[in-house]
Scaffold this active site. Structure first.
Site, PDB file in Angstrom:
ATOM      1  N   TYR A  13      16.966  10.767  45.693  1.00 27.13           N
ATOM      2  CA  TYR A  13      17.080   9.303  45.571  1.00 27.13           C
ATOM      3  C   TYR A  13      15.707   8.643  45.718  1.00 27.13           C
ATOM      4  CZ  TYR A  13      17.498   4.516  47.329  1.00 27.13           C
ATOM      5  OH  TYR A  13      17.310   3.170  47.545  1.00 27.13           O
ATOM      6  N   THR A  23      12.466   0.358  47.838  1.00 24.66           N
ATOM      7  CA  THR A  23      12.905   0.737  49.178  1.00 24.66           C
ATOM      8  C   THR A  23      11.757   1.339  49.991  1.00 24.66           C
ATOM      9  OG1 THR A  23      14.250   2.395  50.340  1.00 24.66           O
ATOM     10  CG2 THR A  23      13.714   2.892  48.077  1.00 24.66           C
ATOM     11  N   ASP A  24      11.853   1.218  51.316  1.00 28.77           N
ATOM     12  CA  ASP A  24      10.831   1.854  52.176  1.00 28.77           C
ATOM     13  C   ASP A  24      10.907   3.379  52.096  1.00 28.77           C
ATOM     14  OD1 ASP A  24      13.205   2.228  53.598  1.00 28.77           O
ATOM     15  OD2 ASP A  24      12.448   1.446  55.495  1.00 28.77           O
ATOM     16  N   GLU A  25      12.013   3.910  51.566  1.00 29.75           N
ATOM     17  CA  GLU A  25      12.155   5.382  51.518  1.00 29.75           C
ATOM     18  C   GLU A  25      11.121   6.032  50.613  1.00 29.75           C
ATOM     19  OE1 GLU A  25      16.911   5.699  52.416  1.00 29.75           O
ATOM     20  OE2 GLU A  25      15.871   7.267  51.369  1.00 29.75           O
ATOM     21  N   LYS A  85      13.421   6.475  43.004  1.00 30.78           N
ATOM     22  CA  LYS A  85      12.960   5.095  43.229  1.00 30.78           C
ATOM     23  C   LYS A  85      11.425   5.031  43.165  1.00 30.78           C
ATOM     24  CE  LYS A  85      15.022   1.831  44.213  1.00 30.78           C
ATOM     25  NZ  LYS A  85      15.709   0.792  43.384  1.00 30.78           N
TER      26      LYS A  85
HETATM   27  P1  NAD Z   1      24.801  -0.482  45.585  1.00 33.51           P
HETATM   28  O1  NAD Z   1      24.974   0.982  45.334  1.00 33.51           O
HETATM   29  O2  NAD Z   1      25.699  -1.163  46.538  1.00 33.51           O
HETATM   30  O3  NAD Z   1      24.906  -1.280  44.193  1.00 33.51           O
HETATM   31  C1  NAD Z   1      24.336  -0.822  43.023  1.00 33.51           C
HETATM   32  C2  NAD Z   1      24.870  -1.674  41.876  1.00 33.51           C
HETATM   33  O4  NAD Z   1      24.213  -1.232  40.657  1.00 33.51           O
HETATM   34  C3  NAD Z   1      26.364  -1.519  41.636  1.00 33.51           C
HETATM   35  O5  NAD Z   1      26.958  -2.779  41.390  1.00 33.51           O
HETATM   36  C4  NAD Z   1      26.455  -0.646  40.384  1.00 33.51           C
HETATM   37  O6  NAD Z   1      27.619  -0.870  39.603  1.00 33.51           O
HETATM   38  C5  NAD Z   1      25.190  -1.069  39.643  1.00 33.51           C
HETATM   39  N1  NAD Z   1      24.715  -0.019  38.719  1.00 33.51           N
HETATM   40  C6  NAD Z   1      24.533   1.289  38.995  1.00 33.51           C
HETATM   41  N2  NAD Z   1      24.147   1.948  37.885  1.00 33.51           N
HETATM   42  C7  NAD Z   1      24.065   1.017  36.889  1.00 33.51           C
HETATM   43  C8  NAD Z   1      23.714   1.080  35.519  1.00 33.51           C
HETATM   44  N3  NAD Z   1      23.371   2.237  34.931  1.00 33.51           N
HETATM   45  N4  NAD Z   1      23.724  -0.065  34.797  1.00 33.51           N
HETATM   46  C9  NAD Z   1      24.073  -1.242  35.375  1.00 33.51           C
HETATM   47  N5  NAD Z   1      24.443  -1.353  36.658  1.00 33.51           N
HETATM   48  C10 NAD Z   1      24.435  -0.233  37.421  1.00 33.51           C
HETATM   49  O7  NAD Z   1      23.284  -0.643  45.997  1.00 33.51           O
HETATM   50  P2  NAD Z   1      22.616  -1.605  47.083  1.00 33.51           P
HETATM   51  O8  NAD Z   1      22.689  -0.992  48.413  1.00 33.51           O
HETATM   52  O9  NAD Z   1      23.121  -2.978  46.871  1.00 33.51           O
HETATM   53  O10 NAD Z   1      21.080  -1.525  46.619  1.00 33.51           O
HETATM   54  C11 NAD Z   1      20.583  -2.385  45.591  1.00 33.51           C
HETATM   55  C12 NAD Z   1      19.118  -2.073  45.356  1.00 33.51           C
HETATM   56  O11 NAD Z   1      18.380  -2.256  46.558  1.00 33.51           O
HETATM   57  C13 NAD Z   1      18.855  -0.632  44.920  1.00 33.51           C
HETATM   58  O12 NAD Z   1      17.862  -0.640  43.927  1.00 33.51           O
HETATM   59  C14 NAD Z   1      18.377   0.053  46.184  1.00 33.51           C
HETATM   60  O13 NAD Z   1      17.502   1.121  45.880  1.00 33.51           O
HETATM   61  C15 NAD Z   1      17.642  -1.079  46.879  1.00 33.51           C
HETATM   62  N6  NAD Z   1      17.595  -1.017  48.354  1.00 33.51           N
HETATM   63  C16 NAD Z   1      18.727  -0.839  49.093  1.00 33.51           C
HETATM   64  C17 NAD Z   1      18.655  -0.858  50.483  1.00 33.51           C
HETATM   65  C18 NAD Z   1      19.890  -0.694  51.339  1.00 33.51           C
HETATM   66  O14 NAD Z   1      19.776  -0.599  52.558  1.00 33.51           O
HETATM   67  N7  NAD Z   1      21.095  -0.677  50.780  1.00 33.51           N
HETATM   68  C19 NAD Z   1      17.418  -1.048  51.113  1.00 33.51           C
HETATM   69  C20 NAD Z   1      16.266  -1.214  50.321  1.00 33.51           C
HETATM   70  C21 NAD Z   1      16.379  -1.223  48.949  1.00 33.51           C
HETATM   71  O1  DAU Z   2      15.680   2.479  53.985  1.00 37.99           O
HETATM   72  C1  DAU Z   2      16.288   1.907  52.874  1.00 37.99           C
HETATM   73  C2  DAU Z   2      17.404   2.798  52.390  1.00 37.99           C
HETATM   74  O2  DAU Z   2      18.428   2.741  53.368  1.00 37.99           O
HETATM   75  C3  DAU Z   2      17.937   2.411  51.014  1.00 37.99           C
HETATM   76  O3  DAU Z   2      16.924   2.616  50.065  1.00 37.99           O
HETATM   77  C4  DAU Z   2      19.156   3.254  50.639  1.00 37.99           C
HETATM   78  O4  DAU Z   2      19.709   2.784  49.419  1.00 37.99           O
HETATM   79  C5  DAU Z   2      20.184   3.110  51.746  1.00 37.99           C
HETATM   80  O5  DAU Z   2      21.298   3.943  51.463  1.00 37.99           O
HETATM   81  C6  DAU Z   2      19.582   3.498  53.097  1.00 37.99           C
HETATM   82  O6  DAU Z   2      19.264   4.916  53.150  1.00 37.99           O
HETATM   83  P1  DAU Z   2      19.577   5.811  54.465  1.00 37.99           P
HETATM   84  O7  DAU Z   2      19.645   7.222  54.065  1.00 37.99           O
HETATM   85  O8  DAU Z   2      18.656   5.441  55.572  1.00 37.99           O
HETATM   86  O9  DAU Z   2      21.022   5.197  54.821  1.00 37.99           O
HETATM   87  P2  DAU Z   2      22.416   5.877  55.255  1.00 37.99           P
HETATM   88  O10 DAU Z   2      23.326   4.741  55.613  1.00 37.99           O
HETATM   89  O11 DAU Z   2      22.888   6.880  54.279  1.00 37.99           O
HETATM   90  O12 DAU Z   2      22.023   6.645  56.593  1.00 37.99           O
HETATM   91  C7  DAU Z   2      21.417   5.973  57.692  1.00 37.99           C
HETATM   92  C8  DAU Z   2      21.139   6.997  58.769  1.00 37.99           C
HETATM   93  O13 DAU Z   2      22.392   7.476  59.297  1.00 37.99           O
HETATM   94  C9  DAU Z   2      20.417   8.245  58.297  1.00 37.99           C
HETATM   95  O14 DAU Z   2      19.543   8.692  59.308  1.00 37.99           O
HETATM   96  C10 DAU Z   2      21.519   9.272  58.078  1.00 37.99           C
HETATM   97  C11 DAU Z   2      22.525   8.906  59.157  1.00 37.99           C
HETATM   98  N1  DAU Z   2      23.952   9.176  58.827  1.00 37.99           N
HETATM   99  C12 DAU Z   2      24.449   8.653  57.680  1.00 37.99           C
HETATM  100  C13 DAU Z   2      25.769   8.872  57.322  1.00 37.99           C
HETATM  101  C14 DAU Z   2      26.328   8.307  56.036  1.00 37.99           C
HETATM  102  C15 DAU Z   2      24.743   9.902  59.708  1.00 37.99           C
HETATM  103  O15 DAU Z   2      24.291  10.353  60.771  1.00 37.99           O
HETATM  104  N2  DAU Z   2      26.056  10.100  59.361  1.00 37.99           N
HETATM  105  C16 DAU Z   2      26.603   9.633  58.204  1.00 37.99           C
HETATM  106  O16 DAU Z   2      27.800   9.903  57.948  1.00 37.99           O
END
Ligand code: NAD
Ligand code: DAU
Length: 338
Positions: free
Chosen positions: A152, A127-129, A156
């Site tokens: 988190y 992730t970019d985080e 990562k």
């Molecule tokens: P998500 O939380 O929706 O899904 C995570 C999945 O992993 C779930 O199906 C869960 O059951 C499984 N999991 C969790 N713990 C496990 C374990 N111990 N063993 C096996 N399976 C397990 O997550 P997402 O948003 O789909 O993100 C997927 C990946 O992409 C993550 O690695 C996250 O860091 C990365 N990512 C997410 C975003 C975003 O915006 N959501 C952006 C950049 C990178």
């Molecule tokens: O940038 C990639 C990341 O994006 C991934 O690695 C993470 O898995 C994914 O959860 C996401 O992280 P963020 O913290 O950016 O996403 P989130 O949806 O939790 O929040 C987005 C923005 O919105 C952040 O600035 C916090 C704000 N927010 C979020 C929630 C849930 C609010 O203001 N109110 C809320 O209730």
């Protein structure tokens, strides 16, 4: 014989979108979806491919060496695409332990068995985080230092370092992808966009952290999946690739846009206490993957967001099934004191 990809976390948001996309576009592969089905895993996302002979689901935990050993021995995969993680920043602030276990120890287990089984490539979805936070100017490039601010992001970043070490020490063929915020179908309603859609539809308050001016760079999930496809097939050993759509939005502007699309009043917006350690701005420079691997995003934001809002309206049952006891307890903890 088809090549086998072990996909971890394939029942989550991005993992299930990836499996659906990949099976549709690549008939020459089989996918084993290895997922422990935490609160975030949902097999109904994949009901349309249940009978596909190129797909199998294996319930297992990446932190459990026995589970990991068994799946490698039974299926002998050629590639690993590793999505499984605890993914929500707010949950990591409430309790970081499971993040350390899953994101760090789980990744290490997968690297160990990938090595023993001579996996051809390990694609680590990061992730970019991990880069931390930007001010008003500039972009994250692959050369930026890792500087994570939430538990988190720290977990990562740690997993990224283990993947790098596997390349440097053991010569494993790895790639790390670092994508910006994804949106689209099947995203758990704890994350900003589905949470705001769900609350607005139900005329519940929309909790905006701090001043609402934090910036995120949004990418449609299928564009992320296409980028992972490019990295799997064309990424150079040991390289990191940033993935982003150059689509920055302040949270408040995005929330107002969603309200407009739903025909709901801005009176639902409620400013609440800020997220501790809240990163101000993320913005990705994705020129490396564009220039070296020929990838570019294909979905315009207005189309992607229309599609997403429509999906949540059409699939209300999907969200209702998730809004269970565990989620309500999390929601209460998260928002009651703000
Ligand atoms: P998500 O939380 O929706 O899904 C995570 C999945 O992993 C779930 O199906 C869960 O059951 C499984 N999991 C969790 N713990 C496990 C374990 N111990 N063993 C096996 N399976 C397990 O997550 P997402 O948003 O789909 O993100 C997927 C990946 O992409 C993550 O690695 C996250 O860091 C990365 N990512 C997410 C975003 C975003 O915006 N959501 C952006 C950049 C990178
Ligand atoms: O940038 C990639 C990341 O994006 C991934 O690695 C993470 O898995 C994914 O959860 C996401 O992280 P963020 O913290 O950016 O996403 P989130 O949806 O939790 O929040 C987005 C923005 O919105 C952040 O600035 C916090 C704000 N927010 C979020 C929630 C849930 C609010 O203001 N109110 C809320 O209730």
């Amino acid at each position: 014989m088809s090549k086998i990809i072990l996909v971890t976390g394939g029942a989550g948001f991005i993992g299930s979108n990836f499996i659906l996309y990949f099976l549709k576009n690549h008939k020459e592969y089989s996918i084993i979806n290895f997922d422990s089905l935490t609160y975030a895993g949902n097999l109904s996302n994949l009901s349309s491919i249940e009978d596909n002979s190129n797909y199998a689901f294996v319930k297992g935990d990446i932190t459990n060496s026995k589970d990991v050993k068994n799946v490698f021995e039974e299926y002998n995969p050629d590639f690993v695409v590793h999505f499984a993680a605890e993914s929500h920043v707010d949950r990591s602030i409430l309790d970081s332990e499971v993040f350390i276990k899953t994101n760090i120890l789980g990744t290490n287990n997968l690297l160990t068995y990938s090595r023993e089984h001579n996996i051809q490539k390990f694609v680590h979805i990061s992730t970019d985080e991990v880069y931390g936070s930007l001010g008003n100017e500039g972009f994250f490039t692959e050369e930026n230092n890792i500087s994570p601010n939430s538990p988190y992001a720290a977990s990562k970043a740690s997993s990224d370092l283990l993947v790098r070490a596997a390349y440097k020490t053991y010569g494993q063929n790895v790639n790390i992808t670092r994508c910006s915020n994804n949106y689209g179908p099947y995203q758990f309603p704890e994350k900003l966009i589905p949470l705001m859609i769900n609350n607005a539809v139900n005329d519940k308050k929309l909790p905006v952290y701090g001043d609402g001016k934090n910036v995120r760079d949004w990418i449609y999930v299928e564009d992320h999946c296409r980028a992972i496809d490019a990295v799997l097939h064309k990424g150079k050993p040991g390289e990191v690739y940033n993935i982003g759509s150059s689509n920055e939005w302040t949270n408040i502007d995005l929330i107002k846009l969603i309200l407009k699309k739903l025909g709901k009043s801005e009176n639902l917006i409620t400013y609440v206490k800020d997220r501790p350690g809240h990163d101000r701005r993320y913005a990705i420079d994705s020129s490396k993957i564009r220039e070296e691997l020929g990838w570019k995003p294909q979905v315009e934001f207005q189309d992607g967001i229309n599609n997403t809002v429509e999906w949540y309206l059409n699939f209300k049952k999907w969200t209702e099934n998730i809004v269970n006891g565990e989620y309500l307890e999390y929601y209460r903890k998260q928002y009651s004191e703000r």
